[in-house]
Scaffold this active site. Structure first.
Site, PDB file in Angstrom:
ATOM      1  N   GLU A  81      -1.559   1.446  -3.099  1.00 32.51           N
ATOM      2  CA  GLU A  81      -2.497   0.879  -2.133  1.00 32.51           C
ATOM      3  C   GLU A  81      -3.207  -0.335  -2.737  1.00 32.51           C
ATOM      4  OE1 GLU A  81      -5.072   4.172  -0.662  1.00 32.51           O
ATOM      5  OE2 GLU A  81      -3.702   5.409  -1.862  1.00 32.51           O
ATOM      6  N   HIS A 111     -12.250   5.089   3.494  1.00 29.45           N
ATOM      7  CA  HIS A 111     -11.229   4.399   4.291  1.00 29.45           C
ATOM      8  C   HIS A 111     -11.741   3.925   5.656  1.00 29.45           C
ATOM      9  CE1 HIS A 111      -8.373   4.984   1.241  1.00 29.45           C
ATOM     10  NE2 HIS A 111      -7.895   6.166   1.582  1.00 29.45           N
ATOM     11  N   HIS A 157      -1.575   2.355   3.853  1.00 30.18           N
ATOM     12  CA  HIS A 157      -1.578   3.670   3.210  1.00 30.18           C
ATOM     13  C   HIS A 157      -0.239   4.393   3.421  1.00 30.18           C
ATOM     14  CE1 HIS A 157      -3.211   7.175   1.320  1.00 30.18           C
ATOM     15  NE2 HIS A 157      -4.475   6.806   1.464  1.00 30.18           N
TER      16      HIS A 157
END
Length: 335
Positions: A300, A99, A169
């Site tokens: 996502e 991420h 997210h």
């Protein structure tokens, strides 16, 4: 409306922006360009996980509601090759980068501005070498509150070829709290990506048909999780990427519960479906709600995880001096 939201790890002041219409009250922070709260007003229902101040966001690792970048999901071994040059990015999940790295977009303080009654714009510069990525990347994130939900348009422009593949997210629960196992899930995908032991997708696709990963017809989540499928056992639930056929804005997935239906749309290649398998009750957020295992789910939209290291997949490469926009919509309807 703009309010104080506390200070980040560096001691910088952060802000909370509030957009509101007849159906929704949406709260956004410039810390991580984060969806802090999304309330469906007819039911006085909080739809997402989040905290009431920036300090709690600083100390959590679940990425609640934040924008994720420069690249969502994992980059295996925290390295990739671009234009014949190898780059090493921050390894923050075992030996992999997850991420965006240790200080991805979710830990960045953006500049926020209300540009219309229903719109907030966040901007930031991710400098050359940030978390190991090449190029100075200018990022613009536009949140628009719609009558039926939220639209997020994220644009990137860089002075050198780089990687750019974002997502949001947010963690959802259409009941507001408690288990999400009774939610009915639909994902219009024929194939999904199996994971390796380290959580990285293995570079292939497997047919969903005949497996518990087949959500082409709506399915109760609890039923889908009642399986001895090795992939689901290994990840303690769903934590997988699904390829969504087609191009442009299209349906990525939906969830139904409590007389409501959440529909996620995007122009990204696929969607990662996560069932909150590693929430362990350590976080307490809005209204004193404790976030336990499988009490939230995430849709996502994103590129195939680690796509930059796999041939034959669409890769999140942003060419120098070329603006690219990636869009996500979360829409809510009463059934």
């Amino acid at each position: 409306m703009k309010n104080d939201f506390g200070r980040n790890k560096k001691g910088e002041e952060t802000s909370l922006f509030i957009l509101e219409n007849e159906n929704f009250r949406l709260s956004l922070s410039d810390y991580g360009a984060t969806i802090v709260s999304w309330i469906y007003k007819p039911k006085s229902l909080e739809l997402v996980a989040g905290f009431d101040n920036a300090e709690n966001y600083v100390n959590h690792t679940a990425h609640f509601g934040s924008m994720i970048g420069r690249v969502a999901n994992r980059i295996k071994d925290a390295k990739f090759t671009l234009n014949c040059k190898e780059y090493h990015v921050t390894a923050n999940k075992g030996g992999n980068s997850l991420h965006g790295g240790e200080n991805g977009f979710d830990k960045r303080l953006f500049m926020g501005e209300e540009t219309a009654d229903n719109q907030i714009v966040f901007t930031a510069l991710s400098e050359d070498g940030d978390e190991g990525y090449p190029g100075n990347l200018e990022v613009e994130i536009i949140y628009t509150l719609l009558e039926d939900g939220i639209r997020i348009d994220t644009s990137g422009t860089a002075d050198a070829d780089t990687l750019f593949g974002i997502t949001n997210h947010s963690y959802f629960n259409l009941n507001g709290k408690g288990s999400v196992l009774g939610h009915v899930i639909e994902i219009p995908a024929d194939v999904y990506a199996p994971n390796l032991e380290d959580g990285t997708a293995d570079g292939t696709y497997v047919e969903c048909a005949g497996t518990t990963f087949d959500f082409t017809e709506p399915k109760v989540l609890e039923k889908a999780l009642d399986t001895d499928d090795a992939q689901v056992v290994m990840t303690q639930g769903f934590d997988h990427h699904f390829n969504i056929p087609g191009e442009g804005m299209r349906k990525m997935g939906s969830a139904q519960a409590n007389g409501l239906k959440l529909v996620v749309r995007s122009d990204l290649p696929g969607v990662h479906f996560y069932t909150g398998n590693f929430l362990n009750g350590n976080y307490t957020g809005h209204n004193g709600v404790n976030y336990g295992r499988q009490e939230r789910f995430c849709f996502e939209p994103e590129f195939y995880p680690n796509a930059i290291n796999y041939e034959g997949l669409k890769q999140p490469i942003l060419k120098a001096n070329k603006k690219e926009t990636q869009s996500i919509e979360y829409l809510l309807f009463e059934e």
